[in-house]
Design a protein around this motif. Structure first.
Motif, mmCIF file in Angstrom:
data_model
loop_
_atom_site.group_PDB
_atom_site.id
_atom_site.type_symbol
_atom_site.label_atom_id
_atom_site.label_comp_id
_atom_site.label_asym_id
_atom_site.label_seq_id
_atom_site.Cartn_x
_atom_site.Cartn_y
_atom_site.Cartn_z
ATOM 1 N N ASP A 183 0.814 -1.224 0.000
ATOM 2 C CA ASP A 183 0.000 0.000 0.000
ATOM 3 C C ASP A 183 0.843 1.269 0.000
ATOM 4 O O ASP A 183 0.284 2.368 -0.095
ATOM 5 N N GLU A 184 2.165 1.135 0.098
ATOM 6 C CA GLU A 184 2.986 2.324 0.335
ATOM 7 C C GLU A 184 3.938 2.661 -0.802
ATOM 8 O O GLU A 184 4.608 3.695 -0.742
ATOM 9 N N THR A 185 4.035 1.806 -1.809
ATOM 10 C CA THR A 185 4.913 2.105 -2.942
ATOM 11 C C THR A 185 4.123 2.084 -4.235
ATOM 12 O O THR A 185 3.524 1.068 -4.597
ATOM 13 N N ASP A 186 4.094 3.211 -4.895
ATOM 14 C CA ASP A 186 3.498 3.326 -6.218
ATOM 15 C C ASP A 186 4.196 4.494 -6.905
ATOM 16 O O ASP A 186 3.932 5.655 -6.614
ATOM 17 N N VAL A 187 5.131 4.170 -7.796
ATOM 18 C CA VAL A 187 5.941 5.204 -8.420
ATOM 19 C C VAL A 187 6.072 4.892 -9.909
ATOM 20 O O VAL A 187 6.188 3.742 -10.313
ATOM 21 N N THR A 188 6.016 5.931 -10.723
ATOM 22 C CA THR A 188 6.188 5.795 -12.167
ATOM 23 C C THR A 188 7.361 6.650 -12.623
ATOM 24 O O THR A 188 7.689 7.668 -12.004
ATOM 25 N N MET A 189 7.982 6.220 -13.709
ATOM 26 C CA MET A 189 9.097 6.977 -14.269
ATOM 27 C C MET A 189 9.246 6.631 -15.739
ATOM 28 O O MET A 189 8.920 5.512 -16.161
ATOM 29 N N SER A 225 11.084 12.795 -14.580
ATOM 30 C CA SER A 225 9.881 12.003 -14.865
ATOM 31 C C SER A 225 9.349 11.210 -13.675
ATOM 32 O O SER A 225 8.276 10.615 -13.771
ATOM 33 N N VAL A 226 10.076 11.172 -12.576
ATOM 34 C CA VAL A 226 9.723 10.279 -11.470
ATOM 35 C C VAL A 226 8.649 10.925 -10.608
ATOM 36 O O VAL A 226 8.815 12.049 -10.108
ATOM 37 N N ASN A 227 7.537 10.205 -10.420
ATOM 38 C CA ASN A 227 6.444 10.702 -9.591
ATOM 39 C C ASN A 227 5.859 9.561 -8.763
ATOM 40 O O ASN A 227 5.662 8.453 -9.276
ATOM 41 N N GLY A 228 5.588 9.856 -7.497
ATOM 42 C CA GLY A 228 4.959 8.859 -6.642
ATOM 43 C C GLY A 228 5.676 8.710 -5.313
ATOM 44 O O GLY A 228 6.539 9.514 -4.944
ATOM 45 N N GLU A 229 5.289 7.677 -4.596
ATOM 46 C CA GLU A 229 5.832 7.429 -3.261
ATOM 47 C C GLU A 229 6.466 6.041 -3.210
ATOM 48 O O GLU A 229 5.970 5.102 -3.838
ATOM 49 N N VAL A 230 7.552 5.942 -2.451
ATOM 50 C CA VAL A 230 8.266 4.671 -2.305
ATOM 51 C C VAL A 230 8.542 4.421 -0.830
ATOM 52 O O VAL A 230 9.037 5.318 -0.127
ATOM 53 N N TYR A 231 8.230 3.215 -0.385
ATOM 54 C CA TYR A 231 8.640 2.759 0.939
ATOM 55 C C TYR A 231 9.739 1.736 0.737
ATOM 56 O O TYR A 231 9.507 0.648 0.199
ATOM 57 N N GLU A 278 22.708 1.877 10.433
ATOM 58 C CA GLU A 278 21.576 1.266 9.753
ATOM 59 C C GLU A 278 20.489 2.314 9.577
ATOM 60 O O GLU A 278 20.015 2.902 10.549
ATOM 61 N N VAL A 279 20.105 2.544 8.323
ATOM 62 C CA VAL A 279 19.019 3.463 7.999
ATOM 63 C C VAL A 279 17.834 2.611 7.549
ATOM 64 O O VAL A 279 17.927 1.888 6.554
ATOM 65 N N SER A 280 16.730 2.689 8.282
ATOM 66 C CA SER A 280 15.615 1.787 7.997
ATOM 67 C C SER A 280 14.300 2.550 7.956
ATOM 68 O O SER A 280 14.178 3.669 8.464
ATOM 69 N N GLY A 281 13.296 1.904 7.328
ATOM 70 C CA GLY A 281 11.970 2.491 7.227
ATOM 71 C C GLY A 281 11.941 3.783 6.434
ATOM 72 O O GLY A 281 11.257 4.738 6.810
ATOM 73 N N ILE A 325 16.343 -0.239 -1.328
ATOM 74 C CA ILE A 325 15.737 -1.454 -1.866
ATOM 75 C C ILE A 325 14.269 -1.587 -1.466
ATOM 76 O O ILE A 325 13.889 -1.344 -0.321
ATOM 77 N N VAL A 326 13.465 -2.047 -2.437
ATOM 78 C CA VAL A 326 12.064 -2.412 -2.217
ATOM 79 C C VAL A 326 11.936 -3.931 -2.366
ATOM 80 O O VAL A 326 12.387 -4.501 -3.363
ATOM 81 N N ASP A 327 11.343 -4.574 -1.385
ATOM 82 C CA ASP A 327 11.062 -6.008 -1.445
ATOM 83 C C ASP A 327 9.855 -6.222 -2.353
ATOM 84 O O ASP A 327 8.771 -5.702 -2.100
ATOM 85 N N MET A 328 10.044 -7.008 -3.421
ATOM 86 C CA MET A 328 8.993 -7.220 -4.415
ATOM 87 C C MET A 328 8.418 -8.636 -4.358
ATOM 88 O O MET A 328 7.785 -9.088 -5.302
ATOM 89 N N SER A 329 8.622 -9.326 -3.236
ATOM 90 C CA SER A 329 8.241 -10.745 -3.173
ATOM 91 C C SER A 329 6.751 -10.965 -2.936
ATOM 92 O O SER A 329 6.233 -12.047 -3.232
#
Length: 361
Positions: A187-193, A222-228, A239-242, A333-337
């Motif tokens: 629900d938190e990542t939706d980005v287009t480019m 061209s990049v628009n949207g949100e990424v978690y 460590e940088v997280s979240g 990195i985004v987990d796509m599993s």
């Protein structure tokens, strides 16, 4: 000496950097990696190349940066001269203490990155390879025993790279004809480019060893949207997280992190280019099957996508598009599993980590 070390060295010299007689080679490594450096130097001598070795040591770097006045930083011209004369650069990572740099101010790090940028740019113009030696500090950071980490590293760097190249070529073919890419995860990542006019690179263990990704550059605005970014990154001993990032017309306009957000402050304040994406990468190395707090490995994992703020690799940018320039290049990195998909021009080409050309899609 472990025979896998000699195999690793041969892959670096013959596959990754293609060393030839008469080449000037610079090998940078910490002392803990001396076995790998020794094996590399033997091979360089056999091939008639010339070698200079330098000590890359995070303890030395920490001492220098903490003692320096960051407002006085200038590009170290003697190192630039060394790289200008080199044909091949080999950089070996190996940690005895992975948190050595944790008490260096992020603003000081950013200032040093700005001063160092001409050297980094020169390095990228050479035949270069970045790789990993399985040191105990790196194993500890990854949460593995020494033996387990050695197996992890050597399994990843000793792939059949021709076979891996063939697998990845299928994704390169899809991306090379693409106009727009959309990344959706949960629900938190939706980005287009847009990637129109840009080139997709098949990473088969040359500049990065291990390899195992395909990557390109987004069109800068061209990049628009949100990424978690749901997998952490380890940077400057922290460590940088979240991490959550919002893009508008290519630019990072809002960001936050659940842990060590101040590291991101230093990154995004480095220069203007640090607030734009320089890379979109898709991990395809199935031999890297666990997270290890090492971006050289983690960004290559199957079932992941990574995006790097900062500099773009010029070879990925078409003649009609702008190359994003920055002293930074920071992968996240985004987990796509699960509950995820990659769309190319409206068509789903990866779903929950499985590609359209793989069984089970």
């Amino acid at each position: 000496m472990d025979p896998r070390i000699r195999e690793h060295a041969q892959t670096i010299v013959d596959h990754s950097t293609r060393v030839e007689e008469g080449d000037n080679v610079v090998v940078s490594a910490p002392p803990v990696a001396e076995d790998l450096v020794t094996a590399i130097c033997e091979l360089l001598g056999e091939r008639g190349a010339y070698v200079v070795t330098t000590d890359s040591n995070s303890r030395f770097d920490r001492a220098f940066l903490r003692a320096s006045d960051s407002e006085e930083f200038e590009t170290p011209s003697h190192q630039l001269a060394l790289f200008e004369e080199a044909d091949v650069l080999i950089n070996i990572r190996a940690e005895e203490n992975a948190t050595e740099m944790s008490d260096v101010d992020p603003e000081v790090n950013a200032a040093w990155r700005r001063a160092y940028q001409p050297i980094q740019k020169e390095a990228l113009s050479k035949r270069w390879c970045l790789t990993q030696y399985p040191a105990k500090g790196s194993a500890q950071l990854a949460g593995m025993s020494t033996e387990e980490y050695e197996n992890f590293v050597y399994d990843a760097v000793s792939l059949d790279w021709e076979k891996q190249e063939e697998l990845q070529a299928q994704m390169v073919e899809i991306m090379d004809d693409a106009e727009e890419v959309r990344i959706v995860s949960g629900d938190e990542t939706d980005v287009t480019m847009s990637v129109a006019g840009n080139t997709t690179i098949n990473d088969k263990g040359e500049h990065n060893l291990p390899g195992g990704e395909v990557f390109t550059a987004p069109v800068k605005d061209s990049v628009n949207g949100e990424v978690y970014f749901d997998l952490p990154l380890y940077r400057q001993g922290r460590e940088v997280s979240g991490v959550r990032v919002t893009f508008e017309d290519g630019e990072v306009v809002e960001y936050s992190a659940e842990r060590n957000e101040e590291v991101l402050d230093g990154v995004f304040d480095t220069d203007e280019g640090a607030r734009y994406l320089g890379e979109l990468g898709i991990g395809m190395n199935r031999s890297i099957d666990r997270f290890s707090y090492n971006m050289l490995f983690d960004e290559k994992m199957g079932d992941t996508v990574h995006m790097a703020v900062g500099s773009a690799y010029p070879e990925t940018v078409g003649d009609d598009n702008e190359v994003n320039e920055s002293a930074e290049h920071v992968d996240m990195i985004v987990d796509m599993s699960e509950e995820s998909r990659i769309e190319v021009d409206g068509e789903v080409v990866q779903r929950n980590g499985t590609f359209v050309f793989e069984d089970g899609f």
